[in-house]
Design an enzyme around this catalytic site. Structure first.
Site, short mmCIF file in Angstrom:
data_model
loop_
_atom_site.label_atom_id
_atom_site.label_comp_id
_atom_site.label_asym_id
_atom_site.label_seq_id
_atom_site.Cartn_x
_atom_site.Cartn_y
_atom_site.Cartn_z
N TYR A 188 0.84 -1.20 0.00
CA TYR A 188 0.00 0.00 0.00
C TYR A 188 0.88 1.25 0.00
CZ TYR A 188 -3.62 -3.44 0.75
OH TYR A 188 -4.45 -4.52 0.60
N ARG A 235 2.51 -0.87 10.97
CA ARG A 235 2.63 -2.21 10.40
C ARG A 235 3.58 -2.15 9.21
NH1 ARG A 235 -1.74 -6.86 8.49
NH2 ARG A 235 -1.13 -8.29 10.16
#
Length: 371
Positions: A188, A235
Site C-alpha cells: 500500500y 505495520r
C-alpha cells in the site's frame, strides 16, 4: 499442543495500555459497512465486541480519505458519519472489557478506477501494480479486478495525504479508539514509497533510502504529534514481495525506518509475515537486527500457532503475537489457546468479504458450542 502456553498469557504494558495477555487480534478486511458512504454498523460493533478478550484488537484497514480507498465496502474515518459509526464499535468493545486500535490506511495504487473521479489511483510513480482488488457488484457479490496504472503524486498532494493521516488519527481518538496503527505494509501507499520497484521519483521522496523513508517518517511524525507516541504503532512487511514489491533494498530501508521510529518512541512495530507454503522465511538475523534498531514492542503476525507464538516470545524476538483467521472463526480465541481447546474451522471464503452475519458474527464461542 502438549503444553499450555505460558508466555502468551503474561501481561504486557503497551504504551499506556495494560494488556492482560499477548494474544492480539490482527487487522482483517471484512467489507461489512453500510452503503452509501462506507459507514461502520451495529453488526460491526457486535463482531468486534465478541472478540474483546483479545489483548488488543487492531481493526480492519480504514481509509483516511476517499482517495485512499481500494476495495468495496471498506470503512472510512474521514467524515462525521464514520466517526459516529466507529464510536458504536469502540463503546461496545470497551463495555466488553477490551482495548482497540484503528488501522489507518491509504492504498495508493492498490485501487480501482471506479473509486476515482478521473479513473486513476495515485502513487509515488506511475507504475501499474501486478495486483487485483475486490470490487462488489450491485448485489453485494464481488470479484477481483486488475488495478489500473496510477498517476504520480505531486509534492503538494503528498503533503495533503500526510495531513489526511493526521486528521484520520484525530478522528479515531474522537471515535473512542485507544490508539492507531499506521498501515505501512503489503504494497500500500507507504510501502510503495519505501521500495525502488514502485518508487522511481527523483525528488526528496525518491532515490536513496533516506528519501524513500521520508514519507513514512513524516506520516508518523504528524500522527505522533496529534495523538501521542504511546498511542501510535505501525505495520511493516519486510519480506513481502508480491504485488511488484520485490526490492533487494527493502530490508535496509525498513531497518533504517525502525531506527527513525525508535527515536520517535512509538508504541510498536507490527511485522506482517507471509503465510503461504513457499513464502520467504524471516531470518533470525533480521529479527535481531530489528531488536537492536527498535526498543519498542514488536508484534508478529503470520499463521502462528500457540506453540510458535510461545517460542518467538521465549526467544525475545517478539513481544506480542497477532492472529487473524483463527480470530475470525473463534471469537474467544485467547481462552481456547490458553486451555488447549478445539478451534472452529473458518467457513467458505465467500463469507469473507461483504454479506451479513454469516461467517462474521455467527461463529460460536466455547459456551455456545457446548450448549
Amino acid at each position: 499442543m502438549n503444553q499450555k502456553p505460558v508466555n502468551l498469557f503474561n501481561t504486557f504494558q503497551l504504551g499506556n495500555l495494560h494488556l492482560p495477555h499477548r494474544v492480539i487480534m490482527a487487522p482483517m478486511t471484512r467489507s461489512r459497512t453500510a452503503q452509501p458512504g462506507d459507514i461502520p454498523t451495529d453488526l460491526m460493533a457486535k463482531y468486534y465486541a465478541q472478540r474483546a478478550s483479545a489483548g488488543l484488537i487492531i481493526t480492519e484497514a480504514t481509509q483516511i480519505s476517499q482517495q485512499g480507498k481500494g476495495y468495496s465496502f471498506t470503512p472510512g474515518i474521514h467524515t462525521p458519519k464514520h466517526i459516529d459509526g466507529w464510536r458504536k464499535v469502540t463503546k461496545a468493545v470497551h463495555q466488553a472489557g477490551g482495548r482497540i486500535f484503528l488501522q489507518l490506511w491509504h492504498v495508493g495504487r492498490m485501487s480501482h478506477e471506479s473509486f476515482h473521479a478521473n479513473g486513476q489511483p495515485v502513487a509515488p510513480s506511475a507504475i501499474q501494480p501486478d495486483a487485483r482488488v475486490w470490487i462488489a457488484d450491485g448485489n453485494s457479490a464481488g470479484q477481483m479486478l486488475d488495478c489500473p496504472t496510477p498517476r504520480e503524486l505531486a509534492i503538494n498532494e503528498i503533503k495533503a495525504i500526510i495531513n489526511d493521516f493526521r486528521q484520520g488519527a484525530a478522528n479515531a481518538i474522537a471515535a473512542g479508539f485507544d490508539g492507531v496503527e499506521i498501515h505501512g505494509a503489503n504494497g500500500y501507499l507507504i510501502d510503495q514509497f519505501l521500495r525502488r520497484t514502485s518508487n522511481k521519483r527523483t525528488d526528496i521522496y525518491g532515490g536513496d533510502i533516506p528519501n524513500r523513508v521520508r514519507f513514512l517518517e513524516e506520516v508518523v511524525e504528524t500522527v505522533v504529534a496529534e495523538v501521542g507516541k504511546e498511542r501510535t504503532g505501525i505495520r511493516l512487511a519486510p519480506y513481502i514481495t508480491q504485488r511488484g514489491m520485490n526490492d533487494p533494498e527493502a530490508i535496509d530501508a525498513i531497518l533504517y525506518a525502525a531506527r527513525k521510529l525508535d527515536r520517535m518512541g512509538i508504541a510498536y512495530i507490527h511485522l506482517v509475515e507471509a503465510d503461504w507454503d513457499d513464502a520467504p522465511v524471516i531470518p533470525e538475523s533480521f529479527r535481531r537486527d530489528l531488536r537492536d534498531s527498535f526498543s519498542g514492542a514488536i508484534i508478529v503476525a503470520g499463521n502462528y500457532t500457540a506453540a510458535k507464538g510461545e517460542a518467538i516470545i521465549d526467544a525475545d524476538l517478539a513481544d506480542l503475537v497477532a492472529y487473524g483467521r483463527w480470530f475470525l472463526a473463534n471469537p474467544d480465541l485467547p481462552y481456547r489457546l490458553q486451555h488447549d481447546l478445539e478451534l472452529n474451522e473458518m467457513k467458505e471464503r465467500a463469507t469473507l468479504f461483504g454479506g451479513d452475519a454469516e461467517g462474521y458474527t455467527d461463529y460460536p464461542d466455547c459456551q455456545e458450542k457446548a450448549s
